[in-house]
Design a protein around this motif. Structure first.
Motif, mmCIF file in Angstrom:
data_model
loop_
_atom_site.group_PDB
_atom_site.id
_atom_site.type_symbol
_atom_site.label_atom_id
_atom_site.label_comp_id
_atom_site.label_asym_id
_atom_site.label_seq_id
_atom_site.Cartn_x
_atom_site.Cartn_y
_atom_site.Cartn_z
ATOM 1 N N CYS A 182 36.925 36.346 41.785
ATOM 2 C CA CYS A 182 38.298 36.654 42.219
ATOM 3 C C CYS A 182 39.135 35.381 42.358
ATOM 4 C CB CYS A 182 38.281 37.418 43.539
ATOM 5 S SG CYS A 182 37.706 39.128 43.381
ATOM 6 N N ASN A 183 38.533 34.337 42.914
ATOM 7 C CA ASN A 183 39.270 33.079 43.120
ATOM 8 C C ASN A 183 39.694 32.434 41.807
ATOM 9 O OD1 ASN A 183 39.008 33.346 45.862
ATOM 10 N ND2 ASN A 183 37.346 31.864 46.076
ATOM 11 N N THR A 184 38.918 32.689 40.760
ATOM 12 C CA THR A 184 39.233 32.080 39.463
ATOM 13 C C THR A 184 39.937 33.050 38.518
ATOM 14 O OG1 THR A 184 36.935 32.554 38.817
ATOM 15 C CG2 THR A 184 37.435 30.312 39.545
ATOM 16 N N GLY A 185 40.348 34.209 39.054
ATOM 17 C CA GLY A 185 41.154 35.144 38.279
ATOM 18 C C GLY A 185 40.379 36.126 37.423
ATOM 19 N N TYR A 186 39.052 36.151 37.564
ATOM 20 C CA TYR A 186 38.235 37.074 36.762
ATOM 21 C C TYR A 186 37.923 38.333 37.568
ATOM 22 C CZ TYR A 186 37.682 33.116 33.596
ATOM 23 O OH TYR A 186 37.923 32.080 32.726
ATOM 24 N N ARG A 187 38.981 39.074 37.875
ATOM 25 C CA ARG A 187 38.812 40.273 38.704
ATOM 26 C C ARG A 187 38.005 41.363 37.997
ATOM 27 N NH1 ARG A 187 43.329 37.905 39.971
ATOM 28 N NH2 ARG A 187 44.313 38.571 38.051
ATOM 29 N N SER A 188 38.175 41.471 36.679
ATOM 30 C CA SER A 188 37.435 42.503 35.938
ATOM 31 C C SER A 188 35.930 42.238 36.023
ATOM 32 C CB SER A 188 37.884 42.555 34.485
ATOM 33 O OG SER A 188 37.708 41.296 33.851
ATOM 34 N N ALA A 189 35.543 40.961 35.972
ATOM 35 C CA ALA A 189 34.118 40.610 36.112
ATOM 36 C C ALA A 189 33.619 40.951 37.510
ATOM 37 C CB ALA A 189 33.913 39.123 35.827
ATOM 38 N N ALA A 190 34.455 40.710 38.511
ATOM 39 C CA ALA A 190 34.087 41.037 39.893
ATOM 40 C C ALA A 190 33.883 42.540 40.057
ATOM 41 C CB ALA A 190 35.165 40.542 40.851
ATOM 42 N N CYS A 218 45.846 42.748 45.185
ATOM 43 C CA CYS A 218 47.132 42.748 45.893
ATOM 44 C C CYS A 218 47.886 41.450 45.683
ATOM 45 C CB CYS A 218 46.911 42.994 47.387
ATOM 46 S SG CYS A 218 46.466 44.694 47.815
ATOM 47 N N THR A 219 47.141 40.339 45.646
ATOM 48 C CA THR A 219 47.770 39.029 45.426
ATOM 49 C C THR A 219 48.499 38.979 44.085
ATOM 50 O OG1 THR A 219 46.066 37.950 46.763
ATOM 51 C CG2 THR A 219 47.318 36.544 45.277
ATOM 52 N N GLU A 220 47.966 39.697 43.114
ATOM 53 C CA GLU A 220 48.588 39.735 41.782
ATOM 54 C C GLU A 220 49.534 40.923 41.632
ATOM 55 O OE1 GLU A 220 48.295 37.373 39.399
ATOM 56 O OE2 GLU A 220 47.222 36.269 40.973
#
Length: 465
Positions: A182-190, A218-220
């Motif tokens: 999540c911190n590195t923008g890979y939400r789909s992987a999470a 939510c941040t995005e």
């Protein structure tokens, strides 16, 4: 450089067996680690922890057990003083102090947090060579470091390789993995880890894992996706906590979905969850921005009745909303109530007051508050100066504004683009005579507005318009 994958399967199997050595120490002849020079890593050589460590290391005969040194190394790592911790570790190694697995785990944490993954893998190799079995903390820390580097392929490769070699991760490991993605923008992987990997391993996702992904969505501004995941969490029988609700309520508020946020708030109350200061402050801020001041004040009263203390952020939201809705007297009454409650105003509070009073035609009151700021131990910042300069310029008090601009620079607050725009706008309102005088005074006082090329063109153009 040695890595986990440098070892043969036979050597790894041997590492998984019970070590011959004590679990708390290793032979002094263990292979030393090679790090960059201490001078390039160490930047806090005179702090208290370093001095204590040195006294323990050089003044005791025999030296204290490794557990005492680990406490200092762990404290340094918690304070993000990773180079210092590595420097001290090198001293331990040079003195031949017997290390244990905790020491090496701390070292891996330092290397991983600094993005020095080759060094982290070197330490992991050392763990195997010393006959130790890396524990979940070891492997989770490396997983976190790889996540920080932002290479998903390497993270997944390491994860899969570790499982194939018979090691295991736990809930904390997967929480760390999800957080890293999540911190590195890979939400789909999470989300894939949450929905596919964990069920296959028989690990039940927890509220923290869900909340981490929901917060990232939510941040995005992907609030709809976030709420779907929130609903999925409920359907899976996982009860959201106050933090989960706060994340979702904040997401709705930022997306101007206030009614949905208030609905979730009511749901919290029905479930006997106790909203905290963050919950109330988020809703109050959103109500104020929606010009529902009376509802925000009612919520403040309920907040007090339910034993949740309002803080300076809560009052700042209310004050800002009241001033923007031309409720000057009520705002000043609330400000006094705030001070009586023992809540100290901060510079944002005063900036809101000064801005509201200037825009409300009460420049003298705004000026009085501004002049008292330093006395109150709350010196103005660039934003506060800009507000006051703008207020003076709008009232035609350009000379006073220029004096304040000079004072601003003298106090170490450098003008920014807003300052420049305010001065340029003021120029447009001046007569030709005043423009020349004002420009001359700027030069005489040596005031540097830090204008960009575009601003300079606009500034010079407005002198002669």
């Amino acid at each position: 450089m040695l890595t986990l994958f440098s070892f043969s399967r036979i050597m790894l199997r041997h590492a998984l067996q019970t070590p011959k050595h004590s679990p708390y120490s290793v032979p002094h002849s263990a292979l030393p680690l090679c790090f960059p020079s201490t001078s390039s890593l160490h930047s806090h050589s005179h702090d208290e922890a370093f001095d204590s460590f040195s006294r323990m290391l050089f003044m005791r005969r025999p030296p204290l057990p490794i557990t005492h040194f680990n406490m200092i190394l762990a404290a340094l790592a918690e304070r993000n003083q990773f180079p210092t911790a590595i420097s001290l570790f090198l001293q331990l190694q040079a003195r031949g102090i017997a290390l244990n697995l905790l020491t090496l785990n701390i070292l891996i944490n330092c290397c991983s947090s600094m993005g020095r993954m080759k060094l982290a893998f070197s330490v992991l190799a050392k763990i195997f060579m010393m006959g130790y079995q890396p524990d979940t903390v070891t492997l989770t820390t490396i997983l976190k470091g790889l996540c920080l580097c932002g290479n998903v392929e390497k993270v997944l490769h390491f994860h899969d390789r570790v499982l194939a070699l018979g090691f295991q991760f736990n809930e904390v490991s997967y929480g760390t993995l999800i957080q890293g993605f999540c911190n590195t923008g890979y939400r789909s992987a999470a989300i894939q880890v949450l929905r596919k990997t964990l069920p296959l391993l028989g690990i039940i996702p927890n509220v923290v894992m869900y909340s981490t992904i929901i917060d990232s969505l939510c941040t995005e501004n992907l609030v709809t996706d976030a709420f779907h995941l929130f609903s999925e969490m409920l359907a899976e029988g996982i009860s959201p906590d106050v933090q989960s609700y706060n994340i979702m309520i904040n997401g709705f508020c930022k997306s101007k979905m206030l009614d949905e946020a208030l609905s979730l708030f009511q749901e919290m109350l029905r479930k006997d969850l106790v909203p905290n200061t963050v919950t109330y402050t988020t809703l109050i801020d959103s109500l104020c921005k929606s010009k529902r001041i009376s509802c925000a004040l009612e919520l403040l009263d309920k907040m007090h009745d339910r034993g949740q203390p309002a803080n300076v952020v809560t009052y700042n939201s209310l004050l800002d909303g009241m001033f923007k809705n031309q409720q000057l007297d009520k705002a000043l009454m609330l400000f006094n109530q705030m001070k009586k409650s023992g809540i100290d105003p901060n510079i944002r509070t005063y900036s809101i007051l000064i801005d509201g009073l200037c825009k409300g035609g009460r420049l003298s009151d705004a000026r009085a508050i501004f002049q008292d700021l330093s006395v109150k131990g709350c010196p103005p910042n660039v934003r506060t100066y800009n507000i006051m300069i703008n207020g003076l310029c709008k009232e035609g008090l350009c000379e006073e504004a220029l004096t304040l601009l000079s004072e601003m620079e003298h106090n170490g607050c450098l003008p920014n683009d807003v300052t420049s725009a305010t001065i340029i706008h003021a120029f447009r309102q001046m007569s030709m005579t005043w423009r020349g005088m004002f420009f001359g005074k700027l030069i005489k006082e040596g005031i540097d507005l830090k204008l960009s090329n575009e601003c300079v063109d606009s500034f010079l153009k407005n002198i002669y318009m």
